[in-house]
Structures are given as C-alpha cells and as structure tokens.
Scaffold this active site. Structure first.
Site, short mmCIF file in Angstrom:
data_model
loop_
_atom_site.label_atom_id
_atom_site.label_comp_id
_atom_site.label_asym_id
_atom_site.label_seq_id
_atom_site.Cartn_x
_atom_site.Cartn_y
_atom_site.Cartn_z
N TRP A 25 -16.99 9.50 -5.54
CA TRP A 25 -16.99 8.55 -4.43
C TRP A 25 -17.62 9.17 -3.16
O TRP A 25 -17.54 8.61 -2.09
CB TRP A 25 -15.58 8.06 -4.11
CG TRP A 25 -14.55 9.15 -4.04
CD1 TRP A 25 -14.23 9.90 -2.96
CD2 TRP A 25 -13.72 9.60 -5.11
NE1 TRP A 25 -13.25 10.80 -3.27
CE2 TRP A 25 -12.92 10.63 -4.60
CE3 TRP A 25 -13.58 9.24 -6.45
CZ2 TRP A 25 -11.98 11.30 -5.37
CZ3 TRP A 25 -12.65 9.91 -7.21
CH2 TRP A 25 -11.86 10.92 -6.68
N GLU A 46 -10.11 5.23 -1.94
CA GLU A 46 -8.96 5.53 -1.08
C GLU A 46 -7.68 4.90 -1.63
O GLU A 46 -6.62 5.51 -1.57
CB GLU A 46 -9.20 5.04 0.36
CG GLU A 46 -10.25 5.85 1.12
CD GLU A 46 -9.86 7.31 1.31
OE1 GLU A 46 -8.66 7.65 1.19
OE2 GLU A 46 -10.76 8.14 1.57
N GLN A 51 -1.07 8.42 -3.45
CA GLN A 51 -0.02 8.88 -4.37
C GLN A 51 -0.55 9.39 -5.71
O GLN A 51 0.22 9.54 -6.66
CB GLN A 51 0.97 7.74 -4.72
CG GLN A 51 1.25 6.83 -3.60
CD GLN A 51 2.69 6.94 -3.15
OE1 GLN A 51 3.33 7.94 -3.40
NE2 GLN A 51 3.18 5.94 -2.46
N THR A 52 -1.85 9.61 -5.85
CA THR A 52 -2.39 10.03 -7.15
C THR A 52 -3.38 11.17 -6.96
O THR A 52 -4.15 11.18 -5.99
CB THR A 52 -3.10 8.83 -7.83
OG1 THR A 52 -2.22 7.71 -7.79
CG2 THR A 52 -3.44 9.11 -9.26
N LEU A 89 -2.44 4.28 -13.78
CA LEU A 89 -2.50 4.86 -12.43
C LEU A 89 -1.19 4.61 -11.68
O LEU A 89 -0.88 5.32 -10.73
CB LEU A 89 -3.64 4.23 -11.61
CG LEU A 89 -4.99 4.91 -11.59
CD1 LEU A 89 -5.93 4.16 -10.66
CD2 LEU A 89 -4.89 6.36 -11.15
N GLY A 90 -0.45 3.56 -12.09
CA GLY A 90 0.83 3.27 -11.44
C GLY A 90 0.65 2.61 -10.08
O GLY A 90 -0.47 2.37 -9.63
N TYR A 129 -4.53 4.49 7.99
CA TYR A 129 -5.29 5.59 7.41
C TYR A 129 -6.54 5.09 6.67
O TYR A 129 -7.65 5.57 6.90
CB TYR A 129 -4.39 6.41 6.44
CG TYR A 129 -5.24 7.25 5.53
CD1 TYR A 129 -5.81 8.43 6.01
CD2 TYR A 129 -5.54 6.84 4.23
CE1 TYR A 129 -6.66 9.17 5.21
CE2 TYR A 129 -6.39 7.57 3.43
CZ TYR A 129 -6.94 8.74 3.93
OH TYR A 129 -7.80 9.45 3.15
N ASP A 147 -3.84 11.46 6.83
CA ASP A 147 -2.97 11.34 5.65
C ASP A 147 -2.06 12.57 5.61
O ASP A 147 -2.03 13.35 6.58
CB ASP A 147 -3.82 11.20 4.36
CG ASP A 147 -4.65 12.46 4.07
OD1 ASP A 147 -4.63 13.39 4.91
OD2 ASP A 147 -5.29 12.51 3.01
N CYS A 196 -5.59 24.67 3.03
CA CYS A 196 -4.32 24.62 3.77
C CYS A 196 -3.31 23.83 2.94
O CYS A 196 -2.81 22.78 3.33
CB CYS A 196 -4.54 23.98 5.14
SG CYS A 196 -3.18 24.26 6.27
FE1 SF4 Z 1 -3.84 26.33 7.32
FE2 SF4 Z 1 -3.85 28.98 7.22
FE3 SF4 Z 1 -6.00 27.62 8.06
FE4 SF4 Z 1 -3.81 27.75 9.55
S1 SF4 Z 1 -5.12 29.46 8.98
S2 SF4 Z 1 -5.06 25.93 9.15
S3 SF4 Z 1 -2.21 27.70 8.00
S4 SF4 Z 1 -5.11 27.60 5.98
#
Ligand code: SF4
Length: 358
Positions: A25, A46, A51-52, A89-90, A129, A147, A196
């Site tokens: 996509w 989207e 949830q998937t 997919l639910g 969102y 999100d 992250c």
């Molecule tokens: Fe996330 Fe670590 Fe980057 Fe901070 S430094 S935004 S905690 S991945």
C-alpha cells in the site's frame, strides 16, 4: 525538542527513505517524489491495519484490491462477498464500514474522495487517525495521525506520560507541518513499529535518539507505563452441527451486533445445563439423534473471550424448504458463506473428520 523541530523532521525523513519497509500500500521507492497514492488504497490498508499485524494484512490487501481495484468496484459489491474476502481478519465492522464508505464516496462525492481530514471524517469507519493518514498520505495535507505507535514514540521523546492523547495530537500537529507530511506521518509510524517498539526499543539504531528525553533519563523501557489489564468477560456457547446426508444446517446471524449477517452452525448461549433433546429440537427445528460433544474451542477478542462447545448430530429428515435465515449446505458450498474465525474452525474440524452421522 523545542527549536529542534526542523532537525528532527529531516533526520526522521532521511532515515525513512533509507529504511522503510516495501509494503503493497506504499509507493515503490523508485516512484517520483510528486507521485501520490490512491486514497482508496490508503483507506483499505488503514482499516485492515487497525488491530491487525502488517504480515497478516499483506495477503488480504492483495486479494481485496485484485477483486475490488477501485472505490466504484467496492461500492457496487455484494456485502456477503466483501465479508467473505475479509474472513479471517476479524473485527468485521471494519469491512462493513469500508463498504459503506465506498458507497458514500460514489453516491455523494461522485467517486472522488474528499481531500481534507475534516471532511474525510464524515465517511463511515474513518476516525481522527484514519482521516489524518489519508489526508496527509494521499493529499499532502499537514494533518497529524496519531496511532498507538506514534503515541508511544511521542511519549518517549517527551519523557513523560500524558493523561489524555490530546497532548500527542497537539504535538504531532506541530511536527507534521512542513514538506512531505504524508511521509512524515508514515515515518513516525514506521519508527514506532520497527525501532521504538513497545518492548526493548532499539535506541542504538534510532535516528532521533538525540531528541529523546526518555533515553536521556534511562526511561526508554519504562515509558509508557503498562496499563492495568482488565479481566475480559467469558461467554459460553453451544454449537450444534446438524447433518442430514451430505448437508449441514447453517444459519445467518442478525444484521446487527458482533459477526453481523455472517453464517454459523446453530449456536445457542450456554445456560449452564446440559443440552437435552427437547431444547435441541426446539432450537434446530428437527429431531437430532446421536448428539456427541466433539470439541471445545476458545476464541479471544480485545474485550471478550468465547468458549464454543461443539456438538455433532444427525437430523432424521430435513425441511424441504430452507427456513428463513437457515440453509442446508455441503461442506464445499460452505466456502461461499462468510463465517467468523471460530465458526470456520468448526467447519474445518468437520471437513477433517469427514464425519457422517446420517
Ligand atoms: Fe524510542 Fe529509543 Fe528512539 Fe527514544 S531513542 S525514540 S526510546 S527508539
């Protein structure tokens, strides 16, 4: 971060260009900078992604777009076929909303999506969102899209929790202003999904580590704090799979509520008492012999758990005409009827056992 927004944006966008996943996509890397995605494709992806997981969505997205390549094709589709393509997919209200949104775009907007996030929110299933994602990715509007991934990244960057999500929407609204707002939103989501991450964020690989308060304070693994887990209620159901010759009795669920308009074997709320012949005859409309318990299936949704107690039995005869909302079908014909995941698992069980009670 204050006064560093420009640096933050360019670091994040550079990283995104080099590290983004190639997903069906998204535009290919080789696409010209001014190329734009079809808002219909953004909407489909989207809604599927809510949830998937990405890896689950990819084959569904391919199949869905191959069958309904345009918003017009989806608007003209039969709902049962849409549900059938969504099967597995639910959260089927997403499929119904997508279908209703396509009809609205065709009937009220002459097949052209509204461009502004505010207007997009008038489409069924499109919240704050999704509207921000479509407006920024397909139409270049500097609209924020927060999100769960983006909220987590912002929480860590700022080094504190927030009582409500509003703070993160305000913050994202400031950061998204600038060139390539769609790429910026996608980059924030990508960072949350791949670097992250909820557990063990990969801060050594993070392109915006210099801006991160959580990392500076050694709080990157502690923020955001885990929410208290609520106990989800358990609902028990008796499922009576009734066979006559090579056919099985299935019924359509009501048009409203969970798994609306989908099909199932005769399913009753479990009232704590063992199933007796009179109760089964009343529910099924036929005398059912040799009733045997075959399995217990568990199914967990976000806010509810289910336990399905599966029984198999034989009807001495079957009605000449189908009852309203009920039909007798072979296991092969069952493929044409949209069913929830637990009911499909029951159908698979019947197929694998090649049961014959008649
Ligand atoms: Fe996330 Fe670590 Fe980057 Fe901070 S430094 S935004 S905690 S991945």
């Amino acid at each position: 971060m204050r006064g560093q927004e420009g640096k933050f944006r360019s670091r994040l966008l550079n990283w995104y260009e080099r590290n983004r996943r190639d997903l069906p996509w998204r535009l290919p890397m080789s696409a010209p900078r001014d190329a734009r995605l079809d808002p219909y494709h953004v909407l489909v992806s989207e809604l599927m992604l809510q949830q998937t997981q990405v890896s689950t969505v990819v084959p569904y997205f391919h199949r869905f777009i191959a069958r309904f390549p345009t918003v017009q094709a989806l608007a003209g589709a039969d709902e049962q076929e849409v549900l059938r393509l969504w099967q597995g997919l639910g959260y089927y209200s997403r499929a119904r909303n997508l279908h209703a949104a396509a009809k609205k775009v065709v009937n009220e907007f002459h097949g052209r999506f509204p461009r502004a996030a505010q207007e997009l929110r008038g489409l069924p299933g499109v919240g704050r969102y999704t509207a921000g994602a479509i407006a920024s990715i397909a139409f270049d509007e500097p609209a924020p899209a927060v999100d769960g991934n983006v909220a987590r990244v912002l929480c860590r960057l700022h080094g504190h929790e927030s009582e409500t999500q509003d703070e993160w929407w305000t913050c994202a609204g400031k950061l998204v202003i600038g060139p390539r707002p769609g790429d910026f939103n996608s980059a924030m989501m990508e960072l949350g999904a791949t670097v992250c991450t909820p557990k063990a964020p990969k801060c050594l690989l993070c392109p915006v580590a210099e801006h991160c308060e959580a990392l500076a304070g050694g709080m990157q693994e502690k923020l955001p704090r885990a929410k208290e887990r609520k106990i989800t209620p358990l609902e028990r159901r008796d499922v009576i799979c009734v066979q006559h010759n090579d056919r099985w009795l299935i019924e359509q669920r009501p048009a409203k509520g969970r798994w609306a308009s989908m099909w199932q074997f005769v399913t009753l709320p479990r009232n704590g008492k063992p199933l007796d012949g009179a109760h089964v005859r009343e529910a099924v409309g036929h005398q059912v012999g040799s009733l045997q318990k075959r399995a217990t299936l568990k199914h967990t949704l976000t806010h509810r758990r289910y336990e399905f107690h599966v029984f198999i039995g034989a009807a001495s005869r079957r009605s000449r005409k189908d009852d309203a909302g009920r039909v007798w079908v072979t296991l092969e014909q069952l493929q044409q009827f949209p069913m929830s995941r637990p009911q499909s698992r029951i159908a698979q069980l019947l197929a694998s056992e090649k049961t014959d009670f008649s």
